[in-house]
Structures are given as structure tokens and as C-alpha cells.
Design an enzyme around this catalytic site. Structure first.
Site, PDB file in Angstrom:
ATOM      1  N   GLU A   9      12.557  98.981  85.709  1.00 27.10           N
ATOM      2  CA  GLU A   9      13.099 100.277  85.254  1.00 27.10           C
ATOM      3  C   GLU A   9      14.160 100.064  84.176  1.00 27.10           C
ATOM      4  O   GLU A   9      14.250 100.825  83.213  1.00 27.10           O
ATOM      5  CB  GLU A   9      13.679 101.072  86.426  1.00 27.10           C
ATOM      6  CG  GLU A   9      12.628 101.545  87.424  1.00 27.10           C
ATOM      7  CD  GLU A   9      11.510 102.383  86.807  1.00 27.10           C
ATOM      8  OE1 GLU A   9      11.784 103.140  85.858  1.00 27.10           O
ATOM      9  OE2 GLU A   9      10.363 102.272  87.264  1.00 27.10           O
ATOM     10  N   TRP A  12      12.360  99.776  81.116  1.00 27.06           N
ATOM     11  CA  TRP A  12      11.886 101.038  80.503  1.00 27.06           C
ATOM     12  C   TRP A  12      12.924 101.540  79.503  1.00 27.06           C
ATOM     13  O   TRP A  12      12.597 102.100  78.458  1.00 27.06           O
ATOM     14  CB  TRP A  12      11.622 102.109  81.566  1.00 27.06           C
ATOM     15  CG  TRP A  12      10.214 102.099  82.075  1.00 27.06           C
ATOM     16  CD1 TRP A  12       9.774 101.591  83.260  1.00 27.06           C
ATOM     17  CD2 TRP A  12       9.044 102.624  81.401  1.00 27.06           C
ATOM     18  NE1 TRP A  12       8.416 101.776  83.365  1.00 27.06           N
ATOM     19  CE2 TRP A  12       7.937 102.404  82.255  1.00 27.06           C
ATOM     20  CE3 TRP A  12       8.833 103.268  80.187  1.00 27.06           C
ATOM     21  CZ2 TRP A  12       6.641 102.790  81.914  1.00 27.06           C
ATOM     22  CZ3 TRP A  12       7.536 103.662  79.845  1.00 27.06           C
ATOM     23  CH2 TRP A  12       6.456 103.417  80.705  1.00 27.06           C
ATOM     24  N   TRP A  72       1.394 125.946  71.378  1.00 29.71           N
ATOM     25  CA  TRP A  72       2.394 126.261  72.402  1.00 29.71           C
ATOM     26  C   TRP A  72       2.495 127.766  72.582  1.00 29.71           C
ATOM     27  O   TRP A  72       2.287 128.520  71.639  1.00 29.71           O
ATOM     28  CB  TRP A  72       3.770 125.718  71.998  1.00 29.71           C
ATOM     29  CG  TRP A  72       3.786 124.241  71.770  1.00 29.71           C
ATOM     30  CD1 TRP A  72       3.901 123.592  70.583  1.00 29.71           C
ATOM     31  CD2 TRP A  72       3.665 123.217  72.766  1.00 29.71           C
ATOM     32  NE1 TRP A  72       3.857 122.227  70.761  1.00 29.71           N
ATOM     33  CE2 TRP A  72       3.707 121.977  72.091  1.00 29.71           C
ATOM     34  CE3 TRP A  72       3.516 123.206  74.154  1.00 29.71           C
ATOM     35  CZ2 TRP A  72       3.620 120.749  72.760  1.00 29.71           C
ATOM     36  CZ3 TRP A  72       3.428 121.998  74.815  1.00 29.71           C
ATOM     37  CH2 TRP A  72       3.479 120.788  74.124  1.00 29.71           C
ATOM     38  N   ASN A 121      14.768 111.101  88.868  1.00 24.68           N
ATOM     39  CA  ASN A 121      13.663 110.828  87.936  1.00 24.68           C
ATOM     40  C   ASN A 121      12.351 111.516  88.329  1.00 24.68           C
ATOM     41  O   ASN A 121      11.663 112.088  87.486  1.00 24.68           O
ATOM     42  CB  ASN A 121      13.436 109.316  87.833  1.00 24.68           C
ATOM     43  CG  ASN A 121      12.296 108.988  86.892  1.00 24.68           C
ATOM     44  OD1 ASN A 121      12.365 109.299  85.704  1.00 24.68           O
ATOM     45  ND2 ASN A 121      11.240 108.399  87.416  1.00 24.68           N
ATOM     46  N   TRP A 152       7.574 120.646  74.246  1.00 23.60           N
ATOM     47  CA  TRP A 152       8.421 119.647  74.922  1.00 23.60           C
ATOM     48  C   TRP A 152       9.792 119.506  74.262  1.00 23.60           C
ATOM     49  O   TRP A 152      10.783 119.169  74.916  1.00 23.60           O
ATOM     50  CB  TRP A 152       7.711 118.276  74.987  1.00 23.60           C
ATOM     51  CG  TRP A 152       7.318 117.687  73.658  1.00 23.60           C
ATOM     52  CD1 TRP A 152       6.150 117.895  72.994  1.00 23.60           C
ATOM     53  CD2 TRP A 152       8.081 116.791  72.827  1.00 23.60           C
ATOM     54  NE1 TRP A 152       6.127 117.198  71.808  1.00 23.60           N
ATOM     55  CE2 TRP A 152       7.299 116.501  71.685  1.00 23.60           C
ATOM     56  CE3 TRP A 152       9.336 116.205  72.934  1.00 23.60           C
ATOM     57  CZ2 TRP A 152       7.733 115.658  70.651  1.00 23.60           C
ATOM     58  CZ3 TRP A 152       9.770 115.359  71.920  1.00 23.60           C
ATOM     59  CH2 TRP A 152       8.979 115.097  70.792  1.00 23.60           C
ATOM     60  N   TRP A 180      10.301 112.573  77.328  1.00 23.82           N
ATOM     61  CA  TRP A 180       9.644 113.875  77.087  1.00 23.82           C
ATOM     62  C   TRP A 180       8.287 113.668  76.435  1.00 23.82           C
ATOM     63  O   TRP A 180       7.294 114.313  76.790  1.00 23.82           O
ATOM     64  CB  TRP A 180      10.534 114.804  76.257  1.00 23.82           C
ATOM     65  CG  TRP A 180      11.510 115.532  77.132  1.00 23.82           C
ATOM     66  CD1 TRP A 180      12.806 115.183  77.372  1.00 23.82           C
ATOM     67  CD2 TRP A 180      11.251 116.700  77.943  1.00 23.82           C
ATOM     68  NE1 TRP A 180      13.369 116.058  78.275  1.00 23.82           N
ATOM     69  CE2 TRP A 180      12.451 116.992  78.632  1.00 23.82           C
ATOM     70  CE3 TRP A 180      10.148 117.511  78.142  1.00 23.82           C
ATOM     71  CZ2 TRP A 180      12.553 118.083  79.514  1.00 23.82           C
ATOM     72  CZ3 TRP A 180      10.248 118.592  79.019  1.00 23.82           C
ATOM     73  CH2 TRP A 180      11.444 118.863  79.691  1.00 23.82           C
TER      74      TRP A 180
HETATM   75  C1  LIG Z   1      11.801 114.321  80.953  1.00 23.76           C
HETATM   76  C2  LIG Z   1      12.724 113.130  81.186  1.00 23.76           C
HETATM   77  C3  LIG Z   1      13.907 113.010  80.469  1.00 23.76           C
HETATM   78  C4  LIG Z   1      14.745 111.902  80.658  1.00 23.76           C
HETATM   79  N1  LIG Z   1      15.927 111.833  79.956  1.00 23.76           N
HETATM   80  C5  LIG Z   1      16.739 110.755  80.129  1.00 23.76           C
HETATM   81  C6  LIG Z   1      17.967 110.657  79.431  1.00 23.76           C
HETATM   82  O1  LIG Z   1      18.334 111.511  78.612  1.00 23.76           O
HETATM   83  N2  LIG Z   1      18.762 109.587  79.681  1.00 23.76           N
HETATM   84  C7  LIG Z   1      18.391 108.597  80.551  1.00 23.76           C
HETATM   85  O2  LIG Z   1      19.147 107.635  80.733  1.00 23.76           O
HETATM   86  N3  LIG Z   1      17.208 108.653  81.185  1.00 23.76           N
HETATM   87  C8  LIG Z   1      16.374 109.693  81.020  1.00 23.76           C
HETATM   88  N4  LIG Z   1      15.191 109.756  81.705  1.00 23.76           N
HETATM   89  C9  LIG Z   1      14.733 108.581  82.464  1.00 23.76           C
HETATM   90  C10 LIG Z   1      15.111 108.557  83.955  1.00 23.76           C
HETATM   91  O3  LIG Z   1      14.781 109.762  84.567  1.00 23.76           O
HETATM   92  C11 LIG Z   1      16.603 108.266  84.186  1.00 23.76           C
HETATM   93  O4  LIG Z   1      16.985 107.130  83.455  1.00 23.76           O
HETATM   94  C12 LIG Z   1      16.874 108.017  85.664  1.00 23.76           C
HETATM   95  O5  LIG Z   1      16.479 109.117  86.438  1.00 23.76           O
HETATM   96  C13 LIG Z   1      18.350 107.743  85.846  1.00 23.76           C
HETATM   97  O6  LIG Z   1      18.669 107.670  87.203  1.00 23.76           O
HETATM   98  P1  LIG Z   1      19.148 106.330  87.887  1.00 23.76           P
HETATM   99  O7  LIG Z   1      20.197 105.670  87.066  1.00 23.76           O
HETATM  100  O8  LIG Z   1      19.500 106.678  89.283  1.00 23.76           O
HETATM  101  O9  LIG Z   1      17.815 105.456  87.823  1.00 23.76           O
HETATM  102  P2  LIG Z   1      17.397 104.118  88.529  1.00 23.76           P
HETATM  103  O10 LIG Z   1      16.060 104.322  89.147  1.00 23.76           O
HETATM  104  O11 LIG Z   1      18.465 103.605  89.409  1.00 23.76           O
HETATM  105  O12 LIG Z   1      17.151 103.125  87.294  1.00 23.76           O
HETATM  106  C14 LIG Z   1      18.162 102.278  86.755  1.00 23.76           C
HETATM  107  C15 LIG Z   1      18.253 102.465  85.269  1.00 23.76           C
HETATM  108  O13 LIG Z   1      17.011 102.148  84.633  1.00 23.76           O
HETATM  109  C16 LIG Z   1      16.810 103.019  83.522  1.00 23.76           C
HETATM  110  N5  LIG Z   1      15.620 103.845  83.781  1.00 23.76           N
HETATM  111  C17 LIG Z   1      15.122 104.222  84.985  1.00 23.76           C
HETATM  112  N6  LIG Z   1      13.999 104.956  84.814  1.00 23.76           N
HETATM  113  C18 LIG Z   1      13.811 105.056  83.478  1.00 23.76           C
HETATM  114  C19 LIG Z   1      12.825 105.685  82.654  1.00 23.76           C
HETATM  115  N7  LIG Z   1      11.778 106.350  83.183  1.00 23.76           N
HETATM  116  N8  LIG Z   1      12.947 105.575  81.320  1.00 23.76           N
HETATM  117  C20 LIG Z   1      13.966 104.899  80.770  1.00 23.76           C
HETATM  118  N9  LIG Z   1      14.925 104.272  81.478  1.00 23.76           N
HETATM  119  C21 LIG Z   1      14.844 104.347  82.811  1.00 23.76           C
HETATM  120  C22 LIG Z   1      18.021 103.930  83.429  1.00 23.76           C
HETATM  121  O14 LIG Z   1      18.923 103.386  82.510  1.00 23.76           O
HETATM  122  C23 LIG Z   1      18.561 103.885  84.859  1.00 23.76           C
HETATM  123  O15 LIG Z   1      19.941 104.153  84.935  1.00 23.76           O
HETATM  124  C24 LIG Z   1      14.350 110.875  81.551  1.00 23.76           C
HETATM  125  C25 LIG Z   1      13.154 111.007  82.269  1.00 23.76           C
HETATM  126  C26 LIG Z   1      12.350 112.118  82.093  1.00 23.76           C
HETATM  127  C27 LIG Z   1      11.055 112.223  82.879  1.00 23.76           C
END
Ligand SMILES: Cc1cc2nc3c(=O)[nH]c(=O)nc-3n(C[C@H](O)[C@H](O)[C@H](O)COP(=O)(O)OP(=O)(O)OC[C@H]3O[C@@H](n4cnc5c(N)ncnc54)[C@H](O)[C@@H]3O)c2cc1C
Length: 475
Positions: free
Chosen positions: A276, A279, A307, A342, A360, A383
Site C-alpha cells: 500500500e 501504491w 456525464w 479506503n 469524476w 479517482w
Molecule cells: C477516490 C479516492 C481518493 C483518494 N484520495 C486520496 C488522497 O487525496 N490522499 C491520500 O493520501 N490517499 C488517497 N486515497 C488513497 C487511500 O484511500 C488513502 O491513502 C488511505 O485510505 C489512507 O488511509 P490510511 O493511512 O489509514 O491507509 P493504510 O491502509 O494504513 O495505508 C498506509 C499508507 O499507504 C498509502 N496508501 C494506502 N492505500 C493507498 C492507495 N489506494 N493509493 C495510494 N496510496 C495508498 C497511504 O499513504 C496510506 O497512508 C484515495 C482513494 C480513493 C479511492
């Protein structure tokens, strides 16, 4: 007289594992600065939740720096070279950022400082690997996540071992009349104090980031792989705002995983958590190599998508009043805390794009304004991913059914009941689709659809089919 070094804080609001700050401290007496540069940011200027977070983050960083942080507002291309000249600085350092507007601006600043004979130090402190370090064998960037992670990241040199915070920082005594303003002078806080409800959910700053990491390693990581999909469980780290603002470096997190005791946490959980983090790296690579990621679909055929963009539906979505409980719970979590889990981000985004057929970019803009982790790379890439027009995206025809998603990932209804209290008494059988509740049970639960809770703004089945038809028209 000692040399003077300016460190320009940006998305690296911490003292530990900050290589560019450490270099500046080595080079001379320090002037730490922050510049609020909405002029160069333009359409990418920070949203409201980010501004609240930044206000608090700067207050805390200033305390960490013994009150020496200097704040400015305006065009950094003008401000920074002037400051360097005024203070006769030998060096200006900063941690690299990768947003297109910052890359362009920082290049111009470096050129000006070069011309003034002032050295610049620009180092990585925000990513595990910089975008140009992870490329395919033919030198082009990856477009698919799994090979990016497995062949690119995991085969690259490991991320650097984190550095401690510099000891004994010597601060310069800056000339007073250099345009610095007080924190309130940045006007980061809105007049209506809506952010007050978000504040109790966060300990902003470097100490808060370290505490969140420790808590996650102790209580959340074990079980992460399966638990990360259940929004009512504490199996996600909530580190995203800390990473975005640089209160913690990804290297610190990666290294903390390396230092876990053997067998403390199953490998599957640690490996999944690392993926993650990767990602995030992938999003940055996508943004770096696709400068219009925030506005232009990576798959060009989506540019012509039809749209519907119904403003009433968009407003219902923003307010958490769509009549679809899991969607409303997510949107209210966002509004109340500045964060959304997420799994729920994916559900609400799919609902907006596919069931409401709303562009989107409108969802992206709302998230940009309301998330405390609003991040240009992660937000835009995610997105596009949900919309099906991004790199390695979920295919457009895979449309989440929000009722089935809720039944699977919030089976006990704990998450929905927390954020949609008007449905708290509905039995689980109807909680995920209140419109199917028999009248007597509805009355017993005190729910009156259309009064205490909305009727669904779309018919899930019909809107799904209409979205699929619109998609077919593209191909
Ligand atoms: C529509 C949408 C918009 C999003 N917008 C953002 C945003 O503006 N900023 C943001 O940081 N994340 C965004 N995310 C990705 C993800 O949802 C969040 O990073 C995550 O929910 C953060 O929670 P956490 O730190 O508890 O995640 P954890 O599961 O604990 O993951 C640890 C870290 O890994 C990274 N990470 C995890 N999942 C993703 C992912 N799918 N994509 C990229 N990095 C990831 C993040 O930096 C996160 O803090 C978005 C996802 C979606 C579906």
C-alpha cells in the site's frame, strides 16, 4: 561570522529524517522558512481542510524550532531569492516535491539562486524512491502497479535508513524587515469554525505521526491484509495525512517494519502494508510522468464520456444524504473527521461516477477540499482508477453495488450506525437498504423515509444499466 543556510519547509514538516534540513544545519546558521504560495499553485491551491491542518502544523513546527520558523505569503519565486540575498545566505535547501506546478516553480527558483551565486540543496525526503529511480528496463515508466512494485520497487536499492533530528541547531538572527508575517497573517483558518469537529480526531505534527505509527504497529498491523477492508476495525494506520504533510517519512515507516521482531506480525500483513505504501509511490510516478493527471483521463477514449452532472445529486452526495446508507456514512465520516476509510472511498467514488454519472473530477474536487490527506497524486490517481480511465484501473463495467459492499464489509452495521444515527434502530436485514423495510418495522425503528432519512436519489439497478450503456457507447 558564520554562514547562513535557509531551509524552506514544504511537505516535510518534521525535524527527524529530513536530509535537506540536516544538510542546511551542517552548512550554517539556520533560517527555517515556510511560504504559502497560492499564486503558483493556481487551481491546485490547498482546500479548506488542508489549510486548517497546515495552520496547526506550522504552529507545532514553530514550537519545535524554538519559535524560529519564519512565515511568508506570496510567490516563492520572488520571495526566496530576495530572502537569500537579504540575509546573504550561502545555501538554500528544500525537500523535493513532485506536483507539476511545484516542479516548474522550483526549477525557476533554482535558476535564480544559481544566478545569485547561492547554492541549492534539493533532496528526497517524501518518497521511498523518486519517480525516475523506478522505471522499466526500456527506460519508460511503469503503467501497471504489480510490476512497478515487484520488479521496480522491490528490486531497487532499499530505502535509506532514517536519520535522527539534527542536534544543536544554531539559528541565525534574521533581519526583521524581510516580509515575514505572523501565523494568523497567512489567513489559513475560515471564519466559520467548521474544523472544530475534526480537531479531536487528530494529533497533528511529528509527535502525532510517531504515535500513530506506534499505535498501528502495536494494534493494527496484525490482521491488516483482511482487516483493512472493514471500516469499523482499527486495521488501517490513518497515516495518510502525516505522510502527505511530511510529519513522517515513508522511510521511517518502511524501516520500522524492517525492525519488527521476528514473527511479531505475519509476513502477509507486513507485505501487504508495504504494497500500500508502494501504491503511493505509484501515484507519484503517474503524476510525475502525466502532468495532467488531475484533469485529463489517462485513457483518451474517456474524454468523450457522457456525464449527467445533476447538481442536486452531487449536493446530496456531498452532504451524505443520498439515501444509500454506506455512501452517506462515508461522506459524513469525511465531513466530520477530514478522513474516509479506503474501502468506503472506493464505494462513494463508484457511486458518484457510475450510479450518478457525475464527472469524476467533481468528486476529486470535493475530496481535495475536505480531506486532511488531500494529495494531488493519490487523489487524482485514485479517482481515475475508480472511474476506469486511469492506469491499471478497475474496468469501468465493474460497478460496485453499495448494498452488497456494505453487507460484506460492514456486516454488523457498526460503521453505518456510527455516522448515520437516524438508522440506528433498523435491524441489519434492512440497514443497508432501508427502502425495503416493511412499514411496521420502519415505524418501530423511528424511520420515516423522505422525512428522517432520504429516499435513494437513484435506483441502483436502473442507474447501473444506464452507466453500462453509456460506457458501451464509448467503445
Ligand atoms: C477516490 C479516492 C481518493 C483518494 N484520495 C486520496 C488522497 O487525496 N490522499 C491520500 O493520501 N490517499 C488517497 N486515497 C488513497 C487511500 O484511500 C488513502 O491513502 C488511505 O485510505 C489512507 O488511509 P490510511 O493511512 O489509514 O491507509 P493504510 O491502509 O494504513 O495505508 C498506509 C499508507 O499507504 C498509502 N496508501 C494506502 N492505500 C493507498 C492507495 N489506494 N493509493 C495510494 N496510496 C495508498 C497511504 O499513504 C496510506 O497512508 C484515495 C482513494 C480513493 C479511492
Amino acid at each position: 561570522m558564520s554562514d547562513i543556510a535557509i531551509h524552506w519547509f514544504r511537505q516535510d514538516l518534521r525535524l527527524s529524517d529530513n536530509p535537506a534540513l540536516a544538510k542546511a544545519v551542517e552548512k550554517g546558521d539556520l533560517i527555517p522558512v515556510y511560504i504559502l504560495d497560492d499564486e503558483n499553485a493556481g487551481a491546485d491551491a490547498m482546500g479548506g481542510a488542508s489549510r486548517w491542518w497546515l495552520h496547526e502544523a506550522l504552529r507545532i513546527l514553530n514550537d519545535q524550532l524554538g519559535g524560529h520558523l519564519r512565515l511568508y505569503k506570496g510567490d516563492a519565486k520572488e520571495i526566496l531569492p530576495k530572502l537569500a540575498a537579504l540575509h546573504d545566505a550561502r545555501v538554500v535547501s528544500w525537500t523535493r516535491c513532485y506536483e507539476p506546478w511545484r516542479v516548474t516553480r522550483d526549477k525557476a527558483i533554482k535558476e535564480r539562486l544559481d544566478a545569485q551565486g547561492c547554492e541549492t540543496i534539493r533532496l528526497n525526503g517524501s518518497l521511498l524512491w523518486e519517480p525516475w529511480a523506478i522505471k522499466k528496463q526500456d527506460g519508460t515508466p511503469y503503467k501497471v502497479f504489480t510490476p512497478f512494485f515487484r520488479k521496480g520497487c522491490l528490486q531497487a536499492p532499499p530505502p535509506a535508513v532514517p536519520m535522527d533530528a539534527p542536534e544543536d541547531i544554531h539559528f541565525a538572527d534574521p533581519k526583521k524587515e524581510d516580509g515575514a508575517v505572523a501565523l494568523d497573517g497567512l489567513s489559513l483558518l475560515p471564519e466559520i469554525e467548521w474544523y472544530k469537529q475534526m480537531a479531536p480526531h487528530w494529533e497533528i505534527g511529528e509527535a502525532g505521526a510517531q504515535a500513530a505509527l506506534e499505535r498501528f504497529l502495536d494494534e493494527g498491523l496484525n490482521g491488516y491484509k483482511s482487516g483493512r477492508d472493514i471500516p469499523s476495525l482499527p486495521h488501517v494506520s490513518r497515516l495518510s495525512p502525516y505522510l502527505h504533510w511530511g510529519h513522517i517519512s515513508p522511510n521511517q515507516i518502511w524501516h520500522a517494519l524492517d525492525c519488527l521482531e521476528d514473527d511479531a506480525v505475519p509476513d502477509r500483513d507486513v507485505d501487504h502494508f508495504r504494497s500500500e505504501l508502494a501504491w503511493r509511490e505509484f501515484s507519484y510516478s503517474l503524476l510525475y510522468y502525466n502532468q495532467e493527471l488531475t484533469s485529463v483521463p489517462l485513457q483518451p477514449k474517456f474524454a468523450g464520456f457522457e456525464w449527467q452532472n445533476d447538481p442536486a445529486k452531487l449536493s446530496a452526495w456531498q452532504k451524505g444524504m443520498t439515501g444509500i446508507p454506506i455512501v452517506d456514512a462515508g461522506m459524513r465520516e469525511l465531513w466530520q473527521t477530514g478522513y474516509m476509510h479506503n474501502r468506503v472511498r472506493m464505494i462513494v467514488a463508484s457511486f458518484l461516477i457510475k450510479n450518478m454519472r457525475t464527472d469524476w473530477r467533481k468528486g476529486e474536487a470535493w475530496f481535495w477540499d475536505t480531506l486532511v490527506d488531500a494529495d494531488l497524486a493519490n487523489n487524482a490517481a485514485s479517482w481515475q482508477w475508480v472511474a476506469g480511465c486511469g492506469a491499471d484501473a478497475a474496468p469501468y463495467f465493474r460497478i460496485f453495488n453499495p448494498v452488497l459492499q456494505a453487507e460484506k464489509f460492514d456486516a454488523d452495521g457498526d460503521y453505518i450506525r456510527l455516522y448515520v444515527p437516524e438508522l440506528v434502530k433498523l435491524p441489519n436485514k434492512y440497514l443497508f437498504k432501508p427502502w425495503t423495510t416493511p412499514k411496521d418495522i420502519m415505524a418501530e425503528a423511528g424511520v420515516r423515509l423522505g422525512e428522517t432519512y432520504p429516499m435513494p436519489v437513484v435506483d441502483l439497478k436502473a442507474s447501473r444499466e444506464a452507466a453500462l450503456d453509456a460506457y458501451k457507447a464509448l467503445s
